[in-house]
Design a protein around this motif. Structure first.
Motif, PDB file in Angstrom:
ATOM      1  N   ILE A   1       0.847  -1.191   0.000  1.00  0.00           N
ATOM      2  CA  ILE A   1       0.000   0.000   0.000  1.00  0.00           C
ATOM      3  C   ILE A   1       0.882   1.241   0.000  1.00  0.00           C
ATOM      4  CG2 ILE A   1      -1.719   1.309   1.325  1.00  0.00           C
ATOM      5  CD1 ILE A   1      -2.529  -1.505   2.522  1.00  0.00           C
ATOM      6  N   HIS A   2       0.548   2.185  -0.879  1.00  0.00           N
ATOM      7  CA  HIS A   2       1.247   3.472  -0.882  1.00  0.00           C
ATOM      8  C   HIS A   2       0.597   4.356   0.178  1.00  0.00           C
ATOM      9  CE1 HIS A   2       2.207   7.496  -2.969  1.00  0.00           C
ATOM     10  NE2 HIS A   2       3.188   7.152  -2.163  1.00  0.00           N
ATOM     11  N   ASP A   3       1.353   4.676   1.206  1.00  0.00           N
ATOM     12  CA  ASP A   3       0.793   5.359   2.372  1.00  0.00           C
ATOM     13  C   ASP A   3       0.230   6.731   2.015  1.00  0.00           C
ATOM     14  OD1 ASP A   3       0.122   5.640   5.035  1.00  0.00           O
ATOM     15  OD2 ASP A   3       2.101   6.299   5.661  1.00  0.00           O
TER      16      ASP A   3
ATOM     17  N   PHE B   1       6.554   1.259  -7.996  1.00  0.00           N
ATOM     18  CA  PHE B   1       5.876   2.552  -7.897  1.00  0.00           C
ATOM     19  C   PHE B   1       4.385   2.346  -7.722  1.00  0.00           C
ATOM     20  CE2 PHE B   1       6.033   1.668 -12.417  1.00  0.00           C
ATOM     21  CZ  PHE B   1       4.760   2.010 -12.856  1.00  0.00           C
ATOM     22  N   CYS B   2       3.740   3.387  -7.209  1.00  0.00           N
ATOM     23  CA  CYS B   2       2.317   3.297  -6.923  1.00  0.00           C
ATOM     24  C   CYS B   2       1.544   3.265  -8.233  1.00  0.00           C
ATOM     25  CB  CYS B   2       1.886   4.490  -6.073  1.00  0.00           C
ATOM     26  SG  CYS B   2       0.103   4.533  -5.771  1.00  0.00           S
ATOM     27  N   THR B   3       0.735   2.246  -8.406  1.00  0.00           N
ATOM     28  CA  THR B   3      -0.011   2.107  -9.647  1.00  0.00           C
ATOM     29  C   THR B   3      -1.226   3.032  -9.672  1.00  0.00           C
ATOM     30  OG1 THR B   3      -0.821   0.067  -8.594  1.00  0.00           O
ATOM     31  CG2 THR B   3       0.676  -0.172 -10.429  1.00  0.00           C
ATOM     32  N   HIS B   4      -1.469   3.745  -8.571  1.00  0.00           N
ATOM     33  CA  HIS B   4      -2.569   4.713  -8.541  1.00  0.00           C
ATOM     34  C   HIS B   4      -2.075   6.121  -8.852  1.00  0.00           C
ATOM     35  CE1 HIS B   4      -6.420   6.431  -7.339  1.00  0.00           C
ATOM     36  NE2 HIS B   4      -5.747   7.327  -6.639  1.00  0.00           N
ATOM     37  N   CYS B   5      -1.009   6.568  -8.146  1.00  0.00           N
ATOM     38  CA  CYS B   5      -0.553   7.956  -8.323  1.00  0.00           C
ATOM     39  C   CYS B   5       0.820   8.063  -8.975  1.00  0.00           C
ATOM     40  CB  CYS B   5      -0.571   8.697  -6.990  1.00  0.00           C
ATOM     41  SG  CYS B   5       0.757   8.209  -5.860  1.00  0.00           S
ATOM     42  N   GLY B   6       1.528   6.968  -9.147  1.00  0.00           N
ATOM     43  CA  GLY B   6       2.782   6.994  -9.882  1.00  0.00           C
ATOM     44  C   GLY B   6       4.024   7.285  -9.052  1.00  0.00           C
TER      45      GLY B   6
HETATM   46 ZN   LIG Z   1      -0.092   6.414  -4.559  1.00  0.00          ZN
END
Ligand SMILES: [Zn+2]
Length: 171
Positions: A118-120, A131-136
């Motif tokens: 999880i990207h905090d 890397f975060c697949t939601h925000c990059g």
């Molecule tokens: Zn993210």
């Protein structure tokens, strides 16, 4: 490590990396250090591993520069607590890749035998290791949570390359 001296493929960077990181216990020790679980007895209990096995991996990882140790006082007796160096902290995407691959391809032996990255900063679950697949944003120990459902009720923060700070076992 056992493999390292046997490798003839010293010109291959992948083979050299496998020589250092290809041992299961070494990877599990690194996992514990990302969790901030750097004291010998705590690691041994969490891993259910023999003292000699754990000692060997800690020595190997220290010799390769992935971990460092700092003294702490244990009721009047000096003991050592281990933490990740920058080199050790750079293994985060390797461990992330292993758990993501496992979630995708290996059957879970129990309903709670799952783990997520999880990207905090944005709170989203990541499906790629680096890397975060939601925000990059690039994932680091400082901005990544692991949620091992069998281990903690809530996602756990990683400690990253602690470099000298003493941390007790949190999980
Ligand atoms: Zn993210």
């Amino acid at each position: 490590m056992v493999l390292r001296s046997d490798f003839s493929e010293r010109t291959c960077s992948m083979a050299r990396g496998i020589g250092v990181l290809g041992d299961p216990w070494c990877l599990l020790v690194l996992r514990e250090l990302f969790y901030g679980n750097g004291r010998f007895a705590h690691m041994r209990d969490k891993l259910a591993v023999a003292d000699s096995v754990l000692s060997k991996r800690l020595a190997d990882l220290s010799a390769e520069g992935l971990i460092t140790q700092t003294p702490y006082d244990d009721g009047g007796r000096q003991r050592w607590e281990y933490s990740l160096t920058d080199s050790g902290a750079d293994t985060l995407p390797i461990l992330n890749a292993m758990l993501l691959w496992s979630e995708k391809h290996l059957p879970a032996p129990a309903a709670n035998a799952h783990m997520t990255v999880i990207h905090d900063a944005c709170g989203n679950e990541c499906s790629l290791p680096d890397f975060c697949t939601h925000c990059g944003e690039v994932l680091t120990a400082e901005n990544t949570l692991w949620h091992n459902y069998a281990r903690t009720a809530e996602p756990a923060a990683l400690t990253g390359a602690v470099r000298g700070a003493a941390h007790g076992a949190k999980q």
